[in-house]
Design a protein around this motif. Structure first.
Motif, PDB file in Angstrom:
ATOM      1  N   ILE A  61       0.874  -1.180   0.000  1.00 51.80           N
ATOM      2  CA  ILE A  61       0.000   0.000   0.000  1.00 51.80           C
ATOM      3  C   ILE A  61       0.903   1.220   0.000  1.00 51.80           C
ATOM      4  CG2 ILE A  61      -1.820   1.281   1.188  1.00 51.80           C
ATOM      5  CD1 ILE A  61      -2.487  -1.346   2.684  1.00 51.80           C
ATOM      6  N   ARG A  62       0.638   2.154  -0.894  1.00 48.09           N
ATOM      7  CA  ARG A  62       1.377   3.404  -0.944  1.00 48.09           C
ATOM      8  C   ARG A  62       0.400   4.577  -0.954  1.00 48.09           C
ATOM      9  NH1 ARG A  62       4.608   0.534   0.521  1.00 48.09           N
ATOM     10  NH2 ARG A  62       6.692   0.064  -0.283  1.00 48.09           N
ATOM     11  N   THR A  63       0.814   5.684  -0.383  1.00 49.41           N
ATOM     12  CA  THR A  63      -0.033   6.873  -0.250  1.00 49.41           C
ATOM     13  C   THR A  63       0.535   8.013  -1.076  1.00 49.41           C
ATOM     14  OG1 THR A  63      -0.542   6.188   2.014  1.00 49.41           O
ATOM     15  CG2 THR A  63      -1.105   8.446   1.403  1.00 49.41           C
ATOM     16  N   CYS A  64      -0.343   8.716  -1.789  1.00 49.46           N
ATOM     17  CA  CYS A  64       0.084   9.775  -2.706  1.00 49.46           C
ATOM     18  C   CYS A  64      -0.745  11.033  -2.470  1.00 49.46           C
ATOM     19  CB  CYS A  64      -0.087   9.326  -4.155  1.00 49.46           C
ATOM     20  SG  CYS A  64       0.710   7.746  -4.558  1.00 49.46           S
ATOM     21  N   ASP A  65      -0.093  12.137  -2.113  1.00 44.50           N
ATOM     22  CA  ASP A  65      -0.788  13.413  -1.924  1.00 44.50           C
ATOM     23  C   ASP A  65      -1.169  14.006  -3.272  1.00 44.50           C
ATOM     24  OD1 ASP A  65      -0.047  12.906   0.666  1.00 44.50           O
ATOM     25  OD2 ASP A  65       0.936  14.835   1.007  1.00 44.50           O
ATOM     26  N   LEU A  66      -2.421  14.435  -3.399  1.00 47.24           N
ATOM     27  CA  LEU A  66      -2.895  15.028  -4.642  1.00 47.24           C
ATOM     28  C   LEU A  66      -3.091  16.536  -4.530  1.00 47.24           C
ATOM     29  CD1 LEU A  66      -5.507  12.312  -5.735  1.00 47.24           C
ATOM     30  CD2 LEU A  66      -3.148  12.606  -6.536  1.00 47.24           C
ATOM     31  N   VAL A  67      -3.883  16.983  -3.545  1.00 48.17           N
ATOM     32  CA  VAL A  67      -4.166  18.413  -3.451  1.00 48.17           C
ATOM     33  C   VAL A  67      -4.556  18.757  -2.015  1.00 48.17           C
ATOM     34  CG1 VAL A  67      -6.611  18.110  -4.076  1.00 48.17           C
ATOM     35  CG2 VAL A  67      -5.500  20.323  -4.484  1.00 48.17           C
ATOM     36  N   THR A  68      -4.140  19.944  -1.580  1.00 46.46           N
ATOM     37  CA  THR A  68      -4.596  20.516  -0.314  1.00 46.46           C
ATOM     38  C   THR A  68      -5.453  21.725  -0.656  1.00 46.46           C
ATOM     39  OG1 THR A  68      -2.610  19.768   0.851  1.00 46.46           O
ATOM     40  CG2 THR A  68      -3.877  21.540   1.884  1.00 46.46           C
ATOM     41  N   LEU A  69      -6.644  21.797  -0.084  1.00 45.74           N
ATOM     42  CA  LEU A  69      -7.588  22.840  -0.475  1.00 45.74           C
ATOM     43  C   LEU A  69      -8.455  23.254   0.704  1.00 45.74           C
ATOM     44  CD1 LEU A  69     -10.538  21.265  -2.489  1.00 45.74           C
ATOM     45  CD2 LEU A  69      -8.897  19.907  -1.223  1.00 45.74           C
ATOM     46  N   PRO A  70      -9.094  24.425   0.617  1.00 47.60           N
ATOM     47  CA  PRO A  70      -9.956  24.894   1.713  1.00 47.60           C
ATOM     48  C   PRO A  70     -11.297  24.171   1.717  1.00 47.60           C
ATOM     49  CG  PRO A  70      -9.963  26.484  -0.072  1.00 47.60           C
ATOM     50  CD  PRO A  70      -8.960  25.433  -0.442  1.00 47.60           C
ATOM     51  N   TYR A  71     -11.869  24.087   2.899  1.00 44.87           N
ATOM     52  CA  TYR A  71     -13.136  23.387   3.092  1.00 44.87           C
ATOM     53  C   TYR A  71     -13.828  24.054   4.283  1.00 44.87           C
ATOM     54  CZ  TYR A  71     -16.161  19.182   3.398  1.00 44.87           C
ATOM     55  OH  TYR A  71     -17.211  18.296   3.405  1.00 44.87           O
ATOM     56  N   PRO A  72     -15.113  24.313   4.202  1.00 42.43           N
ATOM     57  CA  PRO A  72     -15.781  25.021   5.301  1.00 42.43           C
ATOM     58  C   PRO A  72     -15.672  24.265   6.628  1.00 42.43           C
ATOM     59  CG  PRO A  72     -17.150  25.066   3.337  1.00 42.43           C
ATOM     60  CD  PRO A  72     -16.026  24.120   3.054  1.00 42.43           C
ATOM     61  N   THR A  73     -15.284  24.973   7.672  1.00 45.68           N
ATOM     62  CA  THR A  73     -15.155  24.373   8.996  1.00 45.68           C
ATOM     63  C   THR A  73     -16.487  23.790   9.460  1.00 45.68           C
ATOM     64  OG1 THR A  73     -13.439  26.001   9.503  1.00 45.68           O
ATOM     65  CG2 THR A  73     -14.396  24.822  11.363  1.00 45.68           C
ATOM     66  N   ARG A  74     -17.581  24.463   9.139  1.00 46.10           N
ATOM     67  CA  ARG A  74     -18.893  23.995   9.584  1.00 46.10           C
ATOM     68  C   ARG A  74     -19.296  22.694   8.892  1.00 46.10           C
ATOM     69  NH1 ARG A  74     -23.063  25.804   5.944  1.00 46.10           N
ATOM     70  NH2 ARG A  74     -22.201  27.102   4.285  1.00 46.10           N
ATOM     71  N   PHE A  75     -18.694  22.382   7.758  1.00 44.87           N
ATOM     72  CA  PHE A  75     -18.933  21.089   7.121  1.00 44.87           C
ATOM     73  C   PHE A  75     -18.034  20.017   7.743  1.00 44.87           C
ATOM     74  CE2 PHE A  75     -20.221  23.056   2.752  1.00 44.87           C
ATOM     75  CZ  PHE A  75     -21.438  23.429   3.289  1.00 44.87           C
ATOM     76  N   GLY A  76     -16.732  20.285   7.743  1.00 41.58           N
ATOM     77  CA  GLY A  76     -15.770  19.271   8.141  1.00 41.58           C
ATOM     78  C   GLY A  76     -15.870  18.870   9.601  1.00 41.58           C
ATOM     79  N   LEU A  77     -16.239  19.811  10.467  1.00 42.46           N
ATOM     80  CA  LEU A  77     -16.322  19.527  11.907  1.00 42.46           C
ATOM     81  C   LEU A  77     -17.742  19.721  12.422  1.00 42.46           C
ATOM     82  CD1 LEU A  77     -12.951  21.154  12.993  1.00 42.46           C
ATOM     83  CD2 LEU A  77     -13.450  18.708  12.738  1.00 42.46           C
ATOM     84  N   PHE A  78     -18.697  19.606  11.533  1.00 41.38           N
ATOM     85  CA  PHE A  78     -20.126  19.634  11.850  1.00 41.38           C
ATOM     86  C   PHE A  78     -20.433  20.832  12.756  1.00 41.38           C
ATOM     87  CE2 PHE A  78     -23.934  16.924  13.483  1.00 41.38           C
ATOM     88  CZ  PHE A  78     -24.735  17.476  12.525  1.00 41.38           C
ATOM     89  N   ARG A  79     -20.994  20.630  13.916  1.00 44.03           N
ATOM     90  CA  ARG A  79     -21.351  21.729  14.821  1.00 44.03           C
ATOM     91  C   ARG A  79     -20.386  21.833  15.992  1.00 44.03           C
ATOM     92  NH1 ARG A  79     -27.482  19.411  14.907  1.00 44.03           N
ATOM     93  NH2 ARG A  79     -28.132  20.130  12.845  1.00 44.03           N
ATOM     94  N   ALA A  80     -19.295  21.066  15.942  1.00 41.86           N
ATOM     95  CA  ALA A  80     -18.445  20.929  17.126  1.00 41.86           C
ATOM     96  C   ALA A  80     -17.403  22.026  17.269  1.00 41.86           C
ATOM     97  CB  ALA A  80     -17.750  19.567  17.099  1.00 41.86           C
ATOM     98  N   SER A  81     -16.901  22.548  16.168  1.00 40.65           N
ATOM     99  CA  SER A  81     -15.751  23.443  16.219  1.00 40.65           C
ATOM    100  C   SER A  81     -16.115  24.832  16.748  1.00 40.65           C
ATOM    101  CB  SER A  81     -15.138  23.596  14.825  1.00 40.65           C
ATOM    102  OG  SER A  81     -14.088  24.532  14.841  1.00 40.65           O
ATOM    103  N   ARG A  82     -15.199  25.378  17.545  1.00 38.81           N
ATOM    104  CA  ARG A  82     -15.319  26.769  17.989  1.00 38.81           C
ATOM    105  C   ARG A  82     -14.173  27.594  17.416  1.00 38.81           C
ATOM    106  NH1 ARG A  82     -19.434  25.116  18.469  1.00 38.81           N
ATOM    107  NH2 ARG A  82     -20.823  24.927  20.284  1.00 38.81           N
ATOM    108  N   ALA A  83     -13.586  27.116  16.341  1.00 30.55           N
ATOM    109  CA  ALA A  83     -12.500  27.841  15.689  1.00 30.55           C
ATOM    110  C   ALA A  83     -13.020  29.127  15.071  1.00 30.55           C
ATOM    111  CB  ALA A  83     -11.854  26.977  14.610  1.00 30.55           C
ATOM    112  N   LEU A  84     -12.171  30.144  15.040  1.00 31.26           N
ATOM    113  CA  LEU A  84     -12.535  31.409  14.416  1.00 31.26           C
ATOM    114  C   LEU A  84     -12.535  31.314  12.899  1.00 31.26           C
ATOM    115  CD1 LEU A  84     -10.510  33.897  16.673  1.00 31.26           C
ATOM    116  CD2 LEU A  84     -12.961  33.360  16.786  1.00 31.26           C
TER     117      LEU A  84
END
Length: 368
Positions: A61-84
């Motif tokens: 098994i090998r791992t390959c990075d493709l892309v790093t991109l922005p994603y809404p905090t409210r999506f990725g961490l549902f209702r849990a995050s208190r990040a600014l």
């Protein structure tokens, strides 16, 4: 014009792949309410995990990075995050899995081989890009290497690839990978299949759902890109299957109706990969140092923090995440966290205060 090369009737006529796993049921179809289904999920996961190790391990098994991109905090961490920060960063990665069948045939599976260039035209991300100044976009989006570049570096030819698989087909444009039956105006030609011998493993439920998208689904699919893709490029499965030694595809409905997860038996134990959550700590939120996550999960008595950009069937997604967590072994780096490998993993960035992960896997590496 029919947006997809299939209908709810002809999907049933497409060939399939893999050996069905009798231990695991499509929990979204179990009798009773979501709570009763959650109890069943835990029981079935324990039974299957005991059987799975006996199937062996893949060759590598090998791992390959493709892309790093922005994603809404409210999506990725549902209702849990208190990040600014309104956005966090995720890194989309491809896994290259190799094994041999019992008759000696070599196999290659690419898990999450996203065509990043074409994926950016997914309606949600396309609208986001149009609203984002170029100078900010250049700071927030980093392309690493393409699928074909990674394979060349690993010494894998496109002709050797047998299977392409995604946890679901959000954002995916497959035309350059599997070819088309007609001229593509936006590609200035009719692309031949980059992977001429590969088939796309997908749940039948997702193909059926894509034939007529619901408004909740439309921002995340590219229906026009499938119009001229040959139907025979797909190998639809129903539920969970063993694909090879130490390689299983497990149906995990919720994020989309036909969501599926990759389960791998390795030298360090069992791993699971999907996009149901974006960080291993989302399956162990009590140990998270992300602002608000541990407190939120404790107050709401939630065992997991979902990746919730879609809410097709949230209770089923929660149950699927518990199934995934129940199948994994603890990380050898930090046993507080499971060997869950997000196909798009939370990645710290100075532009996104309060979203640096407590723990990251970054890769699965296995050689038998």
């Amino acid at each position: 014009m029919q947006p997809f090369p299939w209908s709810t009737t002809n999907v049933a006529d497409l060939p399939s792949v893999g050996t069905p796993i009798d231990t695991l049921t499509d929990h979204s179809r179990l009798p009773g309410g979501p709570g009763a289904r959650l109890v069943a999920v835990r029981t079935e996961a324990a039974a299957f995990k005991g059987e799975f190790a006996a199937t062996g391990t893949p060759d590598s098994i090998r791992t390959c990075d493709l892309v790093t991109l922005p994603y809404p905090t409210r999506f990725g961490l549902f209702r849990a995050s208190r990040a600014l920060a309104p956005f966090l960063s995720i890194t989309n990665r491809m896994l290259v899995i190799r094994w041999h069948e019992s008759d000696g045939r070599a196999r290659v599976l690419l898990f999450e081989p996203s065509d990043v260039e074409l994926g950016q035209y997914t309606p949600y991300f396309d609208r986001l890009a149009q609203r984002t100044p170029d100078i900010i976009a250049r700071r927030m989006v980093r392309r690493h290497a393409t699928v074909l570049d990674h394979l060349a570096g690993l010494g894998v030819t496109p002709q050797e690839v047998d299977y392409l698989m995604f946890d679901h087909l959000h954002t995916q444009d497959l035309r350059r990978w599997v070819g088309t039956k007609a001229y593509q105006e936006d590609l200035d030609g009719q692309p031949e299949a980059a992977f001429p011998n590969a088939k796309v493993i997908v749940q039948r439920d997702e193909l059926v759902g894509m034939a007529e998208l619901h408004p909740l689904q439309r921002p995340w699919y590219q229906p026009a890109s499938y119009r001229d893709v040959p139907a025979e490029a797909f190998l639809p499965i129903e539920g969970s299957v063993i694909l090879g030694p130490g390689i299983a595809v497990v149906k995990t409905p919720g994020h989309v109706f036909g969501n599926q997860s990759l389960v791998l038996n390795t030298a360090t134990g069992v791993w699971v990969s999907s996009e149901n959550v974006i960080a291993a700590e989302c399956l162990a939120p009590e140990h998270s140092k992300l602002p608000g996550v541990a407190k939120w999960s404790r107050e709401w008595e939630f065992e997991a923090v979902l990746n919730a950009n879609t809410i097709e069937t949230t209770a089923d997604q929660y149950n699927s995440v518990i199934l995934e967590r129940s199948l994994t072994d603890p990380s050898q780096q930090d046993p507080r966290f499971p060997q869950f490998f997000p196909s798009s993993e939370l990645t710290g960035a100075w532009t996104n205060p309060g979203t640096k992960p407590t723990f990251s896997h970054r890769a699965i590496t296995h050689t038998r």
